[in-house]
Design an enzyme around this catalytic site. Sequence first.
Site, PDB file in Angstrom:
ATOM      1  CG  ASP A 138      -1.815   1.190   1.311  1.00  0.00           C
ATOM      2  OD1 ASP A 138      -2.961   1.076   0.838  1.00  0.00           O
ATOM      3  OD2 ASP A 138      -1.399   2.263   1.821  1.00  0.00           O
ATOM      4  CE1 TYR A 198       0.344   7.987   2.638  1.00  0.00           C
ATOM      5  CE2 TYR A 198       0.934   5.754   1.981  1.00  0.00           C
ATOM      6  CZ  TYR A 198       0.055   6.633   2.590  1.00  0.00           C
ATOM      7  OH  TYR A 198      -1.101   6.148   3.148  1.00  0.00           O
ATOM      8  CE  LYS A 257      -3.876   4.734   0.715  1.00  0.00           C
ATOM      9  NZ  LYS A 257      -2.448   4.459   0.823  1.00  0.00           N
ATOM     10  CG  HIS A 283      -4.725   9.738   0.489  1.00  0.00           C
ATOM     11  ND1 HIS A 283      -3.367   9.775   0.286  1.00  0.00           N
ATOM     12  CD2 HIS A 283      -4.883   9.220   1.733  1.00  0.00           C
ATOM     13  CE1 HIS A 283      -2.745   9.303   1.361  1.00  0.00           C
ATOM     14  NE2 HIS A 283      -3.645   8.966   2.251  1.00  0.00           N
TER      15      HIS A 283
END
Length: 295
Positions: free
Chosen positions: A47, A52, A77, A108
Amino acid sequence: METTKKTFTLNTGAKIPAIGLGTWQSKPNEVTKAVEVALRKGYRHIDTALAYGNEAEVGKGIKQSGVPRNEIWLTTKLDNTWHHRVMDGIDSSLKDMGTDYVDLYLMHWPSSTDPEDTSKHLPDWNFIKTWQELQKLPATGKVRNIGVSNFGIKNLEKLLADPSCKTVPAVNQIELHPNNPSPKLVAFCKEKGIHCTGYSCLGSTNSPLYKDATLLKMAEKKGKTPQQVLLAWGIQHGWSVIPKSVSPERIEKNFELDGWDLSSEEVKELDNLPDRFKVCGDGWLPVKVFFGDDE
């Protein structure tokens, strides 16, 4: 059935592995190794997210692991500031990860944040419009399943009630651990055929959970780590879990879930832990997304 081989069937018929590796809050240069170690250990679910900043490392870790791409469930996402550019968002993620499709693409947050000023919400856009765009993706072959993340009951109701919502989200990825168990939200999702994935399923870094006497006693009694107990609790509740770690030793330990489980009494004991805390709030967003309707 071995827990590490367990999958949950989504409303599309796709099967998501019950345990995956989370990569939120992992430092740069640690993710490639973490992904490689996890896949070599047997994990088949990774994931990540555009937000990120580590999708390229995830892609590198997948390649270095030697595990064929088609054996891996890959989730990423759409970031908040890309809501009005969904096609660009997925293309950016695919390019960074060096793959031509993802198994699951999530919105997200239900916040269409203005990229020019992240303290503001786009005036002419909202998550319903974002979902209209996401619904077009499976036909392109770039995305196998679509879902949402951080949606409470109020926003899910709003989305599902809109006439433009032709596809029910396959997944809602939400914060789930015994100090944020969200039973009402989980039940609502179940009723609508939406699978839940639990993030911060270990309560995240420096979690007060690790001082919880009930949890520590249970782990000790079973000869397991508190983390292993928390993962079993989530999976036995019927949601997938994505524990984050970059330590090879912990990544491997978190995967040692076969051959034992929690009794229904033990599950109930963890259900009834009185403390409450959320790892992830909504104060940093231009709109409120949590309304306390999950319990």
